[in-house]
Design an enzyme around this catalytic site. Sequence first.
Site, PDB file in Angstrom:
ATOM      1  N   GLY A 109       0.821  -1.148   0.092  1.00  0.00           N
ATOM      2  CA  GLY A 109      -0.036   0.011  -0.006  1.00  0.00           C
ATOM      3  C   GLY A 109       0.916   1.303   0.070  1.00  0.00           C
ATOM      4  O   GLY A 109       0.704   2.294  -0.781  1.00  0.00           O
ATOM      5  N   ASN A 147       9.938   4.818   4.066  1.00  0.00           N
ATOM      6  CA  ASN A 147      11.325   5.273   3.916  1.00  0.00           C
ATOM      7  C   ASN A 147      11.298   6.415   4.482  1.00  0.00           C
ATOM      8  O   ASN A 147      10.648   7.401   4.252  1.00  0.00           O
ATOM      9  CB  ASN A 147      11.722   5.079   2.535  1.00  0.00           C
ATOM     10  CG  ASN A 147      11.180   4.103   1.485  1.00  0.00           C
ATOM     11  OD1 ASN A 147      11.677   2.928   2.049  1.00  0.00           O
ATOM     12  ND2 ASN A 147      10.351   4.443   0.600  1.00  0.00           N
ATOM     13  N   HIS A 166      -0.219   6.597   8.489  1.00  0.00           N
ATOM     14  CA  HIS A 166       0.304   5.345   8.859  1.00  0.00           C
ATOM     15  C   HIS A 166       2.010   5.546   8.660  1.00  0.00           C
ATOM     16  O   HIS A 166       2.782   5.596   9.417  1.00  0.00           O
ATOM     17  CB  HIS A 166      -0.277   4.270   8.150  1.00  0.00           C
ATOM     18  CG  HIS A 166       0.603   3.158   8.474  1.00  0.00           C
ATOM     19  ND1 HIS A 166      -0.179   2.062   9.480  1.00  0.00           N
ATOM     20  CD2 HIS A 166       1.583   2.409   8.286  1.00  0.00           C
ATOM     21  CE1 HIS A 166       0.744   1.167   9.392  1.00  0.00           C
ATOM     22  NE2 HIS A 166       1.590   1.031   8.558  1.00  0.00           N
ATOM     23  N   GLU A 167       2.295   6.076   7.475  1.00  0.00           N
ATOM     24  CA  GLU A 167       3.640   6.317   6.959  1.00  0.00           C
ATOM     25  C   GLU A 167       4.122   7.601   7.772  1.00  0.00           C
ATOM     26  O   GLU A 167       5.534   7.258   8.029  1.00  0.00           O
ATOM     27  CB  GLU A 167       3.757   6.483   5.678  1.00  0.00           C
ATOM     28  CG  GLU A 167       3.049   5.330   4.785  1.00  0.00           C
ATOM     29  CD  GLU A 167       3.280   4.052   5.123  1.00  0.00           C
ATOM     30  OE1 GLU A 167       4.512   3.844   5.598  1.00  0.00           O
ATOM     31  OE2 GLU A 167       2.395   2.942   4.902  1.00  0.00           O
ATOM     32  N   HIS A 224       5.284   6.231  11.161  1.00  0.00           N
ATOM     33  CA  HIS A 224       6.572   5.550  11.028  1.00  0.00           C
ATOM     34  C   HIS A 224       7.740   6.227  11.153  1.00  0.00           C
ATOM     35  O   HIS A 224       8.860   5.813  11.473  1.00  0.00           O
ATOM     36  CB  HIS A 224       6.580   4.714   9.575  1.00  0.00           C
ATOM     37  CG  HIS A 224       6.135   3.388   9.726  1.00  0.00           C
ATOM     38  ND1 HIS A 224       6.335   2.256  10.625  1.00  0.00           N
ATOM     39  CD2 HIS A 224       5.155   2.783   9.041  1.00  0.00           C
ATOM     40  CE1 HIS A 224       5.757   1.158  10.510  1.00  0.00           C
ATOM     41  NE2 HIS A 224       4.828   1.410   9.390  1.00  0.00           N
ATOM     42  N   GLU A 247       4.709  -1.797  12.784  1.00  0.00           N
ATOM     43  CA  GLU A 247       3.561  -1.936  12.153  1.00  0.00           C
ATOM     44  C   GLU A 247       2.391  -1.641  13.236  1.00  0.00           C
ATOM     45  O   GLU A 247       1.510  -1.197  12.842  1.00  0.00           O
ATOM     46  CB  GLU A 247       3.264  -3.092  11.325  1.00  0.00           C
ATOM     47  CG  GLU A 247       4.380  -3.103  10.297  1.00  0.00           C
ATOM     48  CD  GLU A 247       4.625  -2.040   9.230  1.00  0.00           C
ATOM     49  OE1 GLU A 247       3.653  -1.152   9.406  1.00  0.00           O
ATOM     50  OE2 GLU A 247       5.488  -2.008   8.539  1.00  0.00           O
TER      51      GLU A 247
END
Length: 1010
Positions: free
Chosen positions: A394, A398, A430-431, A434, A453
Amino acid sequence: MFQKNQELIIDYFRTGRVNGDVMTQAHEPLNVMDSTTDYSTKTARGVHLSKPLAFIILVIFGLTLVTASLLVYNYAACPRTDQLANVTKYEICHCDQSKLSVIPLKTERPKIEPIETTTEPPKEIVLSPSDLRLPENVKPERYYLKITPYLIEGNFTFDGEVSVVLTVLNETDQVVFHGVELTLHDVKLYGREDGRPVVITRRTEEPLRHFHIVSLGQPLDTGKQYVLNISYTGILNDNLHGFYRSSYEEKGVKRWIAVTQFQAMDARRAFPCWDEPALKARFTISIARPSNMTSLSNMDIIRKEPHKTLPNYTWDHYSESLPMSTYLVAFTVTDFQNMTDRNFSVWARKEALPSAAFALEIGPKILRFLEDYYKIKFPLPKIDMIALPDFKNGAMENWGLLTFREIAMLYENGVSATMDKVHVATVVAHEIAHQWFGNLVTPSWWRDLWLNEGFATYVEYVAVDAVEKSWNITEICILDQVHNVFQLDALNSSHQLSVDVTASEETDAIFDKISYGKGSALLRMLNHILTDEVFNAGVTDYLNAKMYGNAEQRDLWSALTTAARKKGDFDADVAVVMDSWTLQTGFPVLTVSRDYKTGSISLSQERFVLINETTQKSPVWWIPVSYTTASEKDFHSTQPRLWLKGEKAIVSNITAKKEDWFIANIQQTGFYRVNYDQRNWELLIKILKDPKRFQDIHIINRAQMVDDAMNLALTGRLDYKTALDVTSYLAHERSYVPWKAGLSALGYIDTMLSKGANYLEYGRYVLRLLSGAVDEVGWEVTANESVITAQYRVDLLASACHFEHPDCMENAVRMYANWMLAPNPDAYNEIPVEVRGIAYCVGVRAGGAREWQFAWSRLRAAAPAERHRLLSVLGCTRAPHLLHRYLELALRNDSGIRKQDVVRVFSAVAGTAIGQPIAFNFIRANWQRLRSFVGSISTLNLIVKVVTRRLNQRHEYEELKRFVTESCSDLGRPVQQVLESISANVQWRERNYQTIVDWLLTAEKIAEAS
């Protein structure tokens, strides 16, 4: 890495090698080292000397070499500043050696014996195929990477040069690193301080573990630093992993781009490296790209310069990164365009760029919220988000360069539905989450993947709810991250949240609902146990303590325990509580038995499994128990009032009156199911069936009761009469979350009965439940409708049309027919966006080849959201020859179906009773072809899962088991989970089919009589 309704992803397909000699022609000369080592194995010819004379000459030569080296060492000039910046040639100098990064090209080296390159491991080393870990003798500190991709038809390759500064932790005479599908041309090792070459006696490769082993003529000294220089070539593969190629069409012209996807173990496909999450290092990256294209990487560009030997190529030099793991390194070479908001940019194809506006709007809001949430500023100078035409996951987190599948980042008004906007927002959140959890602090090994996650999944809901409060997204979280995860975690073949992985396939398999959803659900549970204040304080302390380093789950537990004890409300060790949830497989069912005379309550626990293996001892958990009663109706106090502290059972006094209902697990904050004695179930059913009083129960607990009751019945812990009586209240329910839970739970029965003679009775029962809600919600979509309302309408109408509700079918068929008759259907479509998927599916299902072909012809030119819909609805046809055709097209490179969408095609075909056997027979007949085309273990597992999920007869199970044994036993845990699920289906059908039919016939008689 983001994953929703698909498992995310490591590829192990091996592409062909490229001859390195061919690759170096016309490319820029390597500027990291000379290639003076003789790899030839031919016998030398020439003048022959006597042994004494040869010895004298050798001594004189050695003394001359030592003298020359000392003179060079003491009198050579220091490297210039511009040379340091360019990462170019150096001469050994008597200056600040800490700045020396790449060793000189022209250092004189003594001649050494020819080096044998072999693919066989050296005999003195015992290599275990199950052990992925590198030796702990050296640690990378810095990488200087230069990479040049060639986006040319027939030559999709890249050249690379890497210099790695290594610190020796333990004396060793070997350097071992990762590399796969790379051709190494030259490997040199130097002392960093003195620049002296270290003799390499042998280079070996161990393909099973992707190891390259460099054997040395002398041991490396503990504590000293060395520089490893490697030049190599690689393949821009088309398997969506490592450094890969992708393409798109613009105005009929095919355009190529190069992008990366490294999680979990694919950085080694792009450059030789120490590809483990704990081995963090700083990266200085330079990318050579065609001058008419643009490159991106984790950091900001500090300088550009023309390529010296490749015309029309430009070097982009990026600033040095913060310490990070190899899987977070990223770079792209594209001709995309961008929009920017200060330090935040979005990139996409020129035609798609306007659809990135929403991502650019919500991304900075989420970033600012999370900076406050974590109380730590985002440490990089910029964030780029790029929407890619081909991307297997999805999205990917990085550091500083977030990569997305187009559907996960692009939102287009008039084409994308409301839930598409929610999807974009949650993926972006979500990203960005991270960037702290996973990037700033990284798990030491993949066993604690859930720290990445699980946290990102939990925080995506927190962040989106904070910036879009009207969406009420926290209610949807229960459906996605609790109910959805229970299905997988109820299998005996599920796995611990914190689980050891010792093979590549096992690492691949843990990118699943357990790591994402269960991790998120347990963090939500812990938050409610500790309170927001304590939980957030502990998280911030954890991040500060482990910043730029690595951690294990015990580090998080320690920080949370300290924060809780400072507050004084929770004196238990968080590790003791949470280890029972993360180090054990599965989850419990809490059974509540009331003594209606004394008011006491008995609580007991056991593991909830679909198939009870009586030989296994049931584990126990620390279970937080919150509850309320009919007299209290307190659905806001979610902190535990009772605990089962790793006990099988306890007895406690409660104050509930004997006529009061009792509900445990308020707002389903605990990750467990609840079963009650029969009388309490009857009291709950009574209040639920009362149209005036059922809303006394919290909306989440109404959904919980439906989901728990139907799944307890599925496993034989509750009779189906009671469970179906719970669902019957839905006839007057008008809220989305309970309805979604009900449709999901009833969906299992739908699948099990769909090939039986009494499916009509089941359909009529569901339509009786749906009729009132469907009439009320209707087809008319109003402006500025809420997210919940939009999704509520979609789910209700989809179910109604599935069972051929007359009005639903009429509306859908009419809308699709009108679209087909439009003069320009690609530009004119009056079907409301929110219900297009329903109208399309019904139109294709009710029609024939013409209707199917019309949808297919729209696919290639469709925007991402529309394409997403069409891929699913093409599987709605009832024509077997069209379903076969669709599957064949999915395995053709020229069909327009991208590899990232192959699973969606198989899922669409296998989603009906007609299509499922077609899809299953297709993969059996074409298994080797499918494996070769897909090239991914995780994708194969998903395909097997989606094409078999409707199997429920014993002969079907035996066929599946034979297929797995003969063709795909190497797929690991996921395929074993498939076998267990189908075995559970078979047992359910044999045990419950007639019971369900009898109940449905009785219900129909009662409905007719009334």
